[in-house]
Scaffold this active site. Structure first.
Site, PDB file in Angstrom:
ATOM      1  N   CYS A 150      34.084   4.295  77.767  1.00 57.71           N
ATOM      2  CA  CYS A 150      32.706   4.580  78.120  1.00 57.71           C
ATOM      3  C   CYS A 150      31.763   3.558  77.476  1.00 57.71           C
ATOM      4  O   CYS A 150      31.940   3.166  76.333  1.00 57.71           O
ATOM      5  CB  CYS A 150      32.250   5.975  77.720  1.00 57.71           C
ATOM      6  SG  CYS A 150      33.213   7.289  78.444  1.00 57.71           S
ATOM      7  N   TRP A 157      34.996   6.460  81.237  1.00 57.66           N
ATOM      8  CA  TRP A 157      36.461   6.573  81.223  1.00 57.66           C
ATOM      9  C   TRP A 157      36.718   8.043  80.921  1.00 57.66           C
ATOM     10  O   TRP A 157      36.477   8.511  79.811  1.00 57.66           O
ATOM     11  CB  TRP A 157      37.062   5.674  80.137  1.00 57.66           C
ATOM     12  CG  TRP A 157      38.559   5.630  80.169  1.00 57.66           C
ATOM     13  CD1 TRP A 157      39.333   4.791  80.911  1.00 57.66           C
ATOM     14  CD2 TRP A 157      39.475   6.426  79.387  1.00 57.66           C
ATOM     15  NE1 TRP A 157      40.665   5.033  80.664  1.00 57.66           N
ATOM     16  CE2 TRP A 157      40.786   6.031  79.745  1.00 57.66           C
ATOM     17  CE3 TRP A 157      39.324   7.438  78.449  1.00 57.66           C
ATOM     18  CZ2 TRP A 157      41.922   6.601  79.178  1.00 57.66           C
ATOM     19  CZ3 TRP A 157      40.461   8.000  77.890  1.00 57.66           C
ATOM     20  CH2 TRP A 157      41.734   7.587  78.255  1.00 57.66           C
ATOM     21  N   ASN A 205      29.044   8.290  74.662  1.00 56.17           N
ATOM     22  CA  ASN A 205      30.357   7.658  74.520  1.00 56.17           C
ATOM     23  C   ASN A 205      31.043   8.333  73.343  1.00 56.17           C
ATOM     24  O   ASN A 205      30.495   8.342  72.241  1.00 56.17           O
ATOM     25  CB  ASN A 205      30.186   6.159  74.249  1.00 56.17           C
ATOM     26  CG  ASN A 205      31.497   5.518  73.806  1.00 56.17           C
ATOM     27  OD1 ASN A 205      32.577   5.978  74.179  1.00 56.17           O
ATOM     28  ND2 ASN A 205      31.402   4.472  73.004  1.00 56.17           N
ATOM     29  N   GLY A 206      32.224   8.904  73.580  1.00 54.16           N
ATOM     30  CA  GLY A 206      32.958   9.564  72.497  1.00 54.16           C
ATOM     31  C   GLY A 206      33.577  10.841  73.006  1.00 54.16           C
ATOM     32  O   GLY A 206      33.771  11.017  74.217  1.00 54.16           O
ATOM     33  N   ARG A 246      34.641  -1.240  79.444  1.00 50.56           N
ATOM     34  CA  ARG A 246      34.881  -0.104  78.555  1.00 50.56           C
ATOM     35  C   ARG A 246      35.322   1.150  79.311  1.00 50.56           C
ATOM     36  O   ARG A 246      35.764   2.128  78.703  1.00 50.56           O
ATOM     37  CB  ARG A 246      33.594   0.225  77.769  1.00 50.56           C
ATOM     38  CG  ARG A 246      33.086  -0.921  76.931  1.00 50.56           C
ATOM     39  CD  ARG A 246      31.829  -0.522  76.196  1.00 50.56           C
ATOM     40  NE  ARG A 246      32.122   0.421  75.151  1.00 50.56           N
ATOM     41  CZ  ARG A 246      32.381   0.107  73.900  1.00 50.56           C
ATOM     42  NH1 ARG A 246      32.377  -1.145  73.532  1.00 50.56           N
ATOM     43  NH2 ARG A 246      32.642   1.029  73.014  1.00 50.56           N
ATOM     44  N   LYS A 286      52.291  -6.518  78.733  1.00 46.87           N
ATOM     45  CA  LYS A 286      51.377  -7.265  79.620  1.00 46.87           C
ATOM     46  C   LYS A 286      51.767  -7.044  81.074  1.00 46.87           C
ATOM     47  O   LYS A 286      50.921  -6.783  81.919  1.00 46.87           O
ATOM     48  CB  LYS A 286      51.423  -8.773  79.327  1.00 46.87           C
ATOM     49  CG  LYS A 286      50.682  -9.257  78.127  1.00 46.87           C
ATOM     50  CD  LYS A 286      49.189  -9.216  78.219  1.00 46.87           C
ATOM     51  CE  LYS A 286      48.616  -7.930  77.749  1.00 46.87           C
ATOM     52  NZ  LYS A 286      48.540  -7.591  76.365  1.00 46.87           N
ATOM     53  N   GLU A 298      51.099  -3.266  82.219  1.00 44.64           N
ATOM     54  CA  GLU A 298      49.717  -2.773  82.304  1.00 44.64           C
ATOM     55  C   GLU A 298      48.917  -3.437  83.416  1.00 44.64           C
ATOM     56  O   GLU A 298      48.088  -2.782  84.047  1.00 44.64           O
ATOM     57  CB  GLU A 298      48.987  -2.851  80.957  1.00 44.64           C
ATOM     58  CG  GLU A 298      48.693  -4.232  80.460  1.00 44.64           C
ATOM     59  CD  GLU A 298      48.026  -4.236  79.092  1.00 44.64           C
ATOM     60  OE1 GLU A 298      47.266  -3.319  78.780  1.00 44.64           O
ATOM     61  OE2 GLU A 298      48.273  -5.198  78.332  1.00 44.64           O
ATOM     62  N   HIS A 333      73.901  -0.517  74.460  1.00 44.41           N
ATOM     63  CA  HIS A 333      74.105   0.838  73.928  1.00 44.41           C
ATOM     64  C   HIS A 333      73.467   1.894  74.830  1.00 44.41           C
ATOM     65  O   HIS A 333      73.159   2.984  74.376  1.00 44.41           O
ATOM     66  CB  HIS A 333      73.561   0.931  72.498  1.00 44.41           C
ATOM     67  CG  HIS A 333      74.334   0.062  71.549  1.00 44.41           C
ATOM     68  ND1 HIS A 333      75.596   0.375  71.097  1.00 44.41           N
ATOM     69  CD2 HIS A 333      74.036  -1.150  71.022  1.00 44.41           C
ATOM     70  CE1 HIS A 333      76.037  -0.592  70.320  1.00 44.41           C
ATOM     71  NE2 HIS A 333      75.107  -1.536  70.257  1.00 44.41           N
ATOM     72  N   LYS A 379      39.105  -0.728  77.787  1.00 42.41           N
ATOM     73  CA  LYS A 379      39.115  -1.525  76.570  1.00 42.41           C
ATOM     74  C   LYS A 379      38.475  -0.666  75.498  1.00 42.41           C
ATOM     75  O   LYS A 379      37.647   0.174  75.801  1.00 42.41           O
ATOM     76  CB  LYS A 379      38.251  -2.762  76.834  1.00 42.41           C
ATOM     77  CG  LYS A 379      38.364  -3.842  75.818  1.00 42.41           C
ATOM     78  CD  LYS A 379      39.157  -4.970  76.369  1.00 42.41           C
ATOM     79  CE  LYS A 379      39.392  -6.057  75.371  1.00 42.41           C
ATOM     80  NZ  LYS A 379      40.718  -6.644  75.577  1.00 42.41           N
ATOM     81  N   GLU A 424      55.383  -7.355  73.582  1.00 47.00           N
ATOM     82  CA  GLU A 424      54.070  -7.719  74.130  1.00 47.00           C
ATOM     83  C   GLU A 424      54.202  -8.227  75.570  1.00 47.00           C
ATOM     84  O   GLU A 424      53.392  -7.880  76.439  1.00 47.00           O
ATOM     85  CB  GLU A 424      53.412  -8.768  73.222  1.00 47.00           C
ATOM     86  CG  GLU A 424      52.049  -9.254  73.655  1.00 47.00           C
ATOM     87  CD  GLU A 424      51.002  -8.148  73.810  1.00 47.00           C
ATOM     88  OE1 GLU A 424      51.257  -7.007  73.405  1.00 47.00           O
ATOM     89  OE2 GLU A 424      49.935  -8.441  74.374  1.00 47.00           O
TER      90      GLU A 424
HETATM   91  C1  F6R Z   1      46.865  -4.082  75.664  1.00 48.89           C
HETATM   92  C2  F6R Z   1      45.716  -3.769  74.843  1.00 48.89           C
HETATM   93  C3  F6R Z   1      45.788  -2.562  73.986  1.00 48.89           C
HETATM   94  C4  F6R Z   1      45.058  -2.813  72.652  1.00 48.89           C
HETATM   95  C5  F6R Z   1      45.009  -1.514  71.839  1.00 48.89           C
HETATM   96  C6  F6R Z   1      44.339  -1.725  70.504  1.00 48.89           C
HETATM   97  O1  F6R Z   1      46.647  -5.245  76.405  1.00 48.89           O
HETATM   98  O2  F6R Z   1      44.717  -4.440  74.865  1.00 48.89           O
HETATM   99  O3  F6R Z   1      47.100  -2.148  73.772  1.00 48.89           O
HETATM  100  O4  F6R Z   1      45.738  -3.805  71.950  1.00 48.89           O
HETATM  101  O5  F6R Z   1      44.310  -0.540  72.560  1.00 48.89           O
HETATM  102  O6  F6R Z   1      43.041  -2.199  70.664  1.00 48.89           O
HETATM  103  P1  F6R Z   1      42.271  -2.878  69.481  1.00 48.89           P
HETATM  104  O7  F6R Z   1      42.980  -4.158  69.140  1.00 48.89           O
HETATM  105  O8  F6R Z   1      40.900  -3.107  70.001  1.00 48.89           O
HETATM  106  O9  F6R Z   1      42.314  -1.927  68.322  1.00 48.89           O
END
Ligand code: F6R
Length: 600
Positions: free
Chosen positions: A2, A74, A98-99, A28, A475, A478, A494, A595, A471
């Site tokens: 949000c 969100w 937001n929260g 966000r 990537k 997602e 295994h 994000k 990672e």
């Molecule tokens: C994946 C991604 C998330 C963040 C995670 C932590 O591409 O971006 O997995 O890495 O939500 O976010 P931060 O680093 O902002 O604490």
């Protein structure tokens, strides 16, 4: 998670400016959005989906207004629809939030008993009603907000308009970000600086539980005792162009291309004016590294470097699980929290827990002035610049780069650093090497074409490569919605190898010479079962015969393990990007994600 923006101005363009700002906050959350403004009365307009839908709706309305509060959502409580979208209005109070309000169910019952009725399924409507109830009780807006916030449990950043003072915004926050911006024609209260940078770079941070009264020409801060407090006015050094794609198809691609420079900058600062050289991580009894998602994957690379090279044992824990390791935290613990946004609720909770237990907390953070950056004992900034794509790229690689410097520093302290000059020259040449790797786009597209029609992809590797696989796999899943798993290469047989069938893509990483042959054997095991094998290794193996086990080979510049993971992950980012593009996915805003995850 949000985004909110409020703007009050001496002109009549508040709606236009709030929407423009909201678009910069869309990363966000983007399942619905809404705005409230004053066209003689408080009008609310809401829309499901992207902000563009809201914008379209507004075009047919008279939006002349000198105040607006807006929200991009969100969803946490209630599905994304117009009823649940913000703003919410109850009685005299309209607000965006937001929260998350944890005790909303209890408060709702209390309010229903007092005669309040609710339209939405949201926690936010309950908070709105509670503030309205307190306003009816105290007839004082600041007091109403403070008293309501005493009852509300959870996290919040609120922008509030009261019906009987429709040109003023009241704002407050706890555990969710909110800043005040000072513009030429009016003032803002927004989730982050990106929302307002086109209008001003002057801002103040709001401390937890402060309440702010914002008019077009005045901003007054109060603490929770309602005493007026003064705030420093800061100047943001990020500019509006950093929030634009600047010719790239996607923010993610732009951010991938920014990596060579921001990583080079980290090593240049490290060797010239390192502001954390006084941090002696060797002096602690134990090190815990805590983070979420990709940041946790960066922590795993960090743990490997600290253990293997600096000989310092470290434990990595997912932030949401860290509280269950509570008894392991002592005043002799060093906790390193890693967070691009500096706002991740689980990571913040872990840091607060560790501080309560007397641990020393270091943050590796990108967002300057974020909550985590402010609350840690020492903050090491990655200075990656704004990251807009929801899937992190430069956020992750800069975190890995900082871990490399921490390991090198610790080895210097232990007098165990050999080949210092060689490592230094490799690190200081990273920009060139990475630019070459990134420019090899056709190879990544070629691989993407081989895998994008498959439902499952596997990543395997050993040692540090195993951490990098995690990672790469994240990537891919997602942004391209391709199911993918990451396995320690030796572990596949295994159980999981049963999933390999004809044509299943397996991506194997083998960059460590000591582990190379073993990983080759593991890849051969999958090949023997029909896998389509992609082998990523280093150019010291250029004369090796890959034909019998690899359908595709990527050979990267051989460098030390302090740098190698970064070179590898960039290729994986680009493969994921190309797969997502071939599948026509919304690369910068993958479904269901947001994000900055500010709820636990
Ligand atoms: C994946 C991604 C998330 C963040 C995670 C932590 O591409 O971006 O997995 O890495 O939500 O976010 P931060 O680093 O902002 O604490």
């Amino acid at each position: 998670m949000c985004g909110i923006i409020g703007y009050t101005t001496n002109k009549k363009d508040a709606v236009e400016i709030a929407i423009a700002g909201l678009k910069n906050l869309e990363y966000r959350g983007y399942d619905s959005s809404g705005i409230a403004y004053n066209d003689g009365k408080i009008t609310m307009v809401k829309s499901k989906g992207k902000i563009a839908n809201l914008d379209d709706k507004l075009k047919s309305l008279d939006t002349t207004s000198s105040i607006a509060i807006a929200h991009t959502r969100w969803a946490t409580h209630g599905e994304p629809n117009e009823t649940n979208a913000h703003p919410h209005k109850v009685g005299k109070v309209t607000l965006v939030h937001n929260g998350i309000i944890e005790n909303y169910a209890t408060l709702k019952e209390e309010l229903i008993a007092k005669g309040y009725e609710f339209k939405s399924e949201t926690d936010t409507e309950v908070a709105t009603a509670y503030i309205d109830y307190c306003y009816a009780t105290y007839s004082d807006k600041l007091k109403a907000i403070v008293e309501a916030c005493k009852k509300i449990r959870g996290s919040y950043a609120f922008d509030i308009i009261f019906e009987d003072e429709p040109e003023t915004i009241y704002s407050t926050r706890k555990d969710s970000p909110l800043i005040i911006g000072y513009g030429k024609d009016g003032n803002f209260a927004a989730s982050d600086i990106s929302a307002i940078l086109s209008y001003t770079n002057k801002y103040s941070l709001i401390d937890e539980s402060d309440v702010v009264r914002i008019t077009k020409d005045n901003v007054t801060f109060y603490n929770s005792n309602l005493e007026e407090v003064k705030k420093e006015i800061k100047i943001a050094d990020w500019d509006a162009t950093q929030y634009q794609k600047n010719g790239y198809d996607h923010f993610m691609l732009k951010e991938i291309y920014e990596q060579p420079k921001v990583i080079q900058d980290i090593y240049t600062r490290f060797y010239n004016n390192c502001d954390y050289s006084d941090l002696d991580i060797t002096s602690f009894e134990k090190i815990h590294i805590v983070a979420c998602g990709s940041a946790m994957h960066a922590a795993l690379v960090g743990k490997y470097l600290l253990q293997t090279y600096a000989k310092i044992p470290a434990m990595v824990e997912v932030a949401s699980e860290y509280r269950y390791a509570e008894e392991l935290i002592t005043p002799k613990t060093l906790l390193i929290v890693v967070s691009q946004s500096g706002e991740t609720a689980d990571t913040l909770a872990a840091l607060r827990l560790a501080k309560e237990k007397g641990a020393y907390v270091v943050g590796i953070v990108n967002a300057v002035g974020s909550t985590i950056a402010r609350e840690v004992d020492k903050c090491i900034y990655t200075y990656a610049g704004p990251e807009i794509a929801v899937a992190t790229t430069k956020g992750y690689t800069t975190q890995v780069a900082i871990f490399a410097t921490l390991a090198i520093n610790a080895m210097k302290k232990n007098n165990t650093l050999v080949n210092e000059e060689k490592i230094k020259s490799e690190l200081l040449n990273v920009e060139n090497v990475l630019n070459t790797i990134i420019s090899n786009r056709e190879l990544y597209l070629d691989i993407a074409q081989k895998i994008y029609t498959h439902n499952d992809v596997f990543f395997i590797g050993r040692g540090i490569d195993s951490a990098v696989c995690m990672e790469g796999s994240l990537k891919l899943k997602e942004i391209s919605y391709t199911h993918s798993e990451s396995y320690s290469a030796g572990e596949l047989k295994h159980g999981t190898i049963s999933l390999i069938e004809d044509g299943t893509p397996v991506i194997a990483l083998a960059t460590n010479d000591d582990l190379f042959e073993k990983t080759v054997s593991n890849l051969k095991e999958t090949k023997a079962r029909g896998a389509y094998s992609i082998f990523i290794t280093t150019d010291n193996y250029k004369d090796y015969n890959f034909d019998e086990f690899a359908d595709k080979v990527i050979m990267l510049h051989k460098t030390s393990e302090f740098l190698q993971p970064i070179l590898v992950v960039v290729t994986l980012q680009l493969i994921a990007y190309e797969v997502a593009k071939l599948k026509g996915c919304d690369i910068d805003k993958p479904r269901n994600l947001a994000k900055s995850v500010t709820v636990e």
